[in-house]
Every structure is written in C-alpha cells, then in structure tokens.
Design a protein around this motif. Structure first.
Motif, PDB file in Angstrom:
ATOM      1  N   GLY A 104      15.350  -5.945  22.632  1.00 57.75           N
ATOM      2  CA  GLY A 104      14.967  -7.790  22.452  1.00 57.75           C
ATOM      3  C   GLY A 104      15.125  -8.749  23.757  1.00 57.75           C
ATOM      4  N   GLY A 105      16.242  -8.244  24.368  1.00 54.30           N
ATOM      5  CA  GLY A 105      16.330  -8.638  25.359  1.00 54.30           C
ATOM      6  C   GLY A 105      14.946  -8.718  27.081  1.00 54.30           C
ATOM      7  N   SER A 133      10.365 -10.171  28.905  1.00 60.21           N
ATOM      8  CA  SER A 133       8.628 -10.135  29.483  1.00 60.21           C
ATOM      9  C   SER A 133       8.228 -11.375  29.257  1.00 60.21           C
ATOM     10  N   VAL A 134       7.799 -12.122  28.754  1.00 52.67           N
ATOM     11  CA  VAL A 134       7.960 -13.499  28.135  1.00 52.67           C
ATOM     12  C   VAL A 134       7.590 -13.787  30.040  1.00 52.67           C
ATOM     13  N   PHE A 135       8.300 -14.054  30.298  1.00 60.15           N
ATOM     14  CA  PHE A 135       8.182 -14.692  31.834  1.00 60.15           C
ATOM     15  C   PHE A 135       7.212 -14.057  32.456  1.00 60.15           C
ATOM     16  N   ILE A 161       3.399  -7.264  22.225  1.00 61.75           N
ATOM     17  CA  ILE A 161       4.071  -6.065  22.313  1.00 61.75           C
ATOM     18  C   ILE A 161       5.916  -7.175  22.857  1.00 61.75           C
ATOM     19  N   SER A 162       6.010  -8.262  23.905  1.00 63.48           N
ATOM     20  CA  SER A 162       7.209  -8.792  23.475  1.00 63.48           C
ATOM     21  C   SER A 162       7.724  -9.243  22.678  1.00 63.48           C
ATOM     22  N   LEU A 203      12.997 -15.932  29.985  1.00 66.19           N
ATOM     23  CA  LEU A 203      13.985 -14.728  31.142  1.00 66.19           C
ATOM     24  C   LEU A 203      15.608 -15.410  30.446  1.00 66.19           C
ATOM     25  N   LEU A 204      15.821 -16.255  30.949  1.00 64.03           N
ATOM     26  CA  LEU A 204      17.277 -16.094  30.882  1.00 64.03           C
ATOM     27  C   LEU A 204      17.771 -15.873  29.473  1.00 64.03           C
TER      28      LEU A 204
END
Length: 452
Positions: A345-346, A351-353, A363-364, A430-431
């Motif tokens: 999950g992390g 990856s969204v960033f 996929i993210s 991202l955080l």
C-alpha cells in the motif's frame, strides 16, 4: 438462533466455548456493513470535491476532515459502553444502536449533497455541509460499530479471522458501488456539472442511492440475526450475567487493556494518517497531475473527481479480492501478511506522486486496496482474540480511537505540512506512502495473545 445453541443453567460450567456458526450466519452478521461502508465511501470519496465546489480554500480542507473522526472518537466508545449493558427483547444488545444509526444516516445522506442547493451564501453552505458531515458521522459510527461487536460477541476464535475477512469483503463491495456511482450516472446522461457552488446531480443522486442501499442492507442484518441472550452470552464468554450491568471507569479499562491493544494502535496510527491525506487531497492531486487543473469549478476538475471515484472503486475491488485471500491464511502467518500488505500500500501511495497517466493510476490504487483490506481485517481479529466478553463493546469502541485520533492528528498537521511543501496535493499523497511503510515496519512489535 439455532435451538441447539441454548444452554441450560446446569450446563453452564461445561459449555464456555463459543459454538461454530454456519457460514450463512457469519455473512448475515456483517451484511449490513455493505450499506454502512457505502455511506462512508461516498463521503470520503466526495468530501474534498464537495467542499471545494462549495468554495473551501484548499489550505483549510483539513478543518472539514477533523469532524468525522472526532465524531467517531466520541460516539463509538459510548455505543460500546451502553450496548454492553443493553438488552431489548426481540432486538438484542447491539442491533438497537445499528437500527437507530442507520435511520439517521439515511436522512443526513439526503441533506449533505444539497448543501449548495438551498440558496445559501458560500460560508453558510459550507457550515451547513460541515454540520451535515458531523451528523452523518455520528449516525454512521453508531450504525457501524455493532457489526464489529457482534463478530466479537458471537464468533469463536477459529472462525473470527474468516468473519472479519468477510466483513472486509462486504465493506469493500459497498465501497465499489459508492465509488462508481457518480461516474456511471454521468455516462447515463446525468449532469456532472452545476452552477458555481452547487453540487452536480451525479453526486447528489449517488448519495440518494447510497441511502437506499444502507437501509436495505441494515434491515437484512436486523431481521435475520438473533444475538445471544444475556444468559447465553455470559456462559459463552465465561462471565456472570450481572457483570454486564456493572459500571466501569473507561480510564481504568484503558489501563488494564492487553498489551496488544497498544501495539496494534501504534501500527494503526501511521496507516490511518496516510489514508486521511488520500481522502483530503486525492481528487486535487489527480486533477493537477493528470488533468493539469486546480480549479474546482472547471469541467476538468469534476472529471478528475469522477475518476478519483473510479480509482476508489479499483482500490475497493483490490481490497475485495485480497480480503478473500486473507480469509484463507493460517493464524501463524497473520503478521507477515499484515506487514507485506501495508508495504505494498505504501508503494501504491508513493507512486501517485510520480504518475501522470490516469490508467497507470489503476495499479497504484490496486496496491492501496491491498493495504486497506489488511487494515479492515487484522487489527480487529488480533484484538478481539485477546479480549474476554466482559466489556467487549467498550474496548472495541475505545479501540476506534486508533482510527479516529490519527485522522485528527493528520488533519491538524496538514495546516503546517501543506504550506510547508508548497501547497502540493500530490506531495501529500507521497507523504501518505511514507506513513504506510512505517506502519509496515511497526507490525513485528505486535505479540498476539488469546483470552482464556
């Protein structure tokens, strides 16, 4: 309830183990959770979109996201405490609270998306929306907690992991429906745009549909599940009938909580902080990264809002499938799968960033769904295995603080973090990824125990 499960007074000392339940009963105990989670998912997937459409400053979004966990922090321990001491013939101990919460939630779900449709000023509309969110969360929390408690009350330790996996499956199935509704309605020709400050009809009708599903699914559980009577409950949990009436000090209960209560809470802290930022900034992050807009009144931003709903559905589908896989893992592998799920999950969050293609985000969000399934399954399984029947509901209500407090902390921190990182919504996601990875690394400190 099956007649053979009734225990006579002469048998009490010999029949303290909870009986194995038919699989249909386990499904019915949690079936209403599908409707409750649909309500929560409609709220979480659309809150940022709704309040930015009403005119909220992105720097102040965290303020609106404090209210839901604050409601849960207060309401769920109260529901736990009082339902431990409730018995209404014909309804039970947990179901009365489920029924009242579901009815109130349905009413508020019909009001919330209309916050911008009453001719209010922007400030008044946002205030009305904030109050509606508060009441929706009070009622939804009141409806949700009984499902978790009934698993703890009625399911033995051999079936408990399976039961919470089924609860996760149904929960995420409801989330799938909630997430695709605005997108599907738009494809069917329902308007996805509206005058400035007004919520699009695609969102409004989705909330109406969610309200209908909530009350229908909840009624299935209310009508089909019969809780153990006070005599049976006392026998199966090794307590006296009178002990369920005793008044308790919540702070003393926390002081005597099993160690696993606190170690799982530490893992929960990082996980729920991560998801809070997804709900707060997800739509804005995708709108900026993929649609290159930050204007909530633009058609592109509303398209991003619909796509965020689809991605939330992808997350839920991933969670549904992973929940089924988790229902089959042996007890001694639980922590390994918990940690790996959070780590994946992390990676999904992080990856969204970097992703600027709407399809690659599938996929993210599939990876994010894997973490979500683990968060819905493992914490409650681990905790309820360590608890005795006495004060079960109160402890589960208090444990909800491990969900609510991280969200409140994250929202308060956002007032500092968001401007500090240049008001970048993608960076906030991202955080979130960093938080999930830390949560995964914290799982090994958990030491599972079983109540005797």
């Amino acid at each position: 309830m099956l007649q053979e499960q009734v225990v006579t007074s002469s048998e009490k000392r010999y029949q303290k183990e909870l009986p194995a339940l038919p699989l249909t009963t386990i499904w019915l105990i949690s079936f209403g959770f599908l409707g409750v989670q649909m309500a929560f998912s409609l709220q979480s997937a659309n809150m940022g979109r709704i309040f930015q459409t009403l005119g909220a400053d992105p720097h102040n979004l965290g303020l609106f996201f404090i209210l839901p966990p604050l409601a849960g922090l207060i309401v769920q321990p109260l529901v736990g405490y009082f339902s431990d001491r409730t018995w209404i013939p014909g309804l039970g101990r947990r179901i009365p609270y489920l029924l009242v919460g579901a009815v109130v939630a349905v009413i508020v779900m019909c009001l919330l998306p209309n916050s911008g449709s009453f001719g209010f000023t922007a400030v008044t509309a946002m205030t009305f929306g904030a109050i509606a969110i508060l009441f929706m969360d009070v009622s939804s929390n009141m409806a949700m907690q009984p499902f978790k408690m009934m698993v703890g009350d009625m399911v033995n330790k051999e079936q408990k992991g399976f039961a919470y996996s089924i609860q996760s499956f149904l929960s995420n199935s409801g989330a799938v429906l909630a997430s695709i509704f605005p997108f599907a309605l738009t494809l069917l020709g329902v308007s996805n745009s509206a005058p400035k400050g007004v919520i699009p009809q695609s969102v409004v009708i989705s909330f109406y549909a969610g309200a209908g599903v909530l009350i229908i699914c909840s009624l299935v559980t209310v009508l089909k599940v019969k809780e153990y009577t006070p005599d049976e409950f006392a026998v199966y949990h090794g307590i006296t009938k009178e002990s369920t009436k005793e008044k308790v000090n919540i702070f003393k209960l926390l002081g005597s909580a099993p160690k696993v209560f606190w170690t799982v809470t530490l893992v929960q802290l990082f996980c729920w902080m991560g998801f809070q930022y997804l709900w707060t900034y997800g739509t804005g992050a995708i709108a900026l990264n993929v649609w290159n807009t930050s204007d909530p009144s633009s058609a592109a931003y509303q398209d991003a809002g619909n796509w965020f709903g689809i991605l939330t559905a992808v997350q839920s589908i991933g969670a549904v499938l992973w929940s089924l896989a988790l229902s089959r893992i042996p007890n001694n592998s639980r922590k390994f799968y918990y940690s790996i799920s959070l780590l994946l999950g992390g990676i999904g969050f992080g990856s969204v960033f970097f992703v600027h293609n709407q399809w690659a985000l599938v996929i993210s969000f599939t990876l994010i769904g894997i973490a979500w399934a683990a968060m819905m399954t493992f914490p409650f399984t681990i905790l309820t295995n360590a608890l005795k029947g006495k004060n079960m509901g109160t402890y589960l209500g208090l444990f909800n603080g491990s969900i609510c407090l991280p969200q409140i902390i994250a929202s308060c921190l956002s007032f500092v973090l968001f401007p500090l990182i240049g008001s970048s919504m993608p960076f906030m996601i991202l955080l979130s990824g960093v938080f999930l990875v830390v949560g995964a690394l914290a799982v090994p400190i958990i030491r599972e125990t079983y109540a005797k």
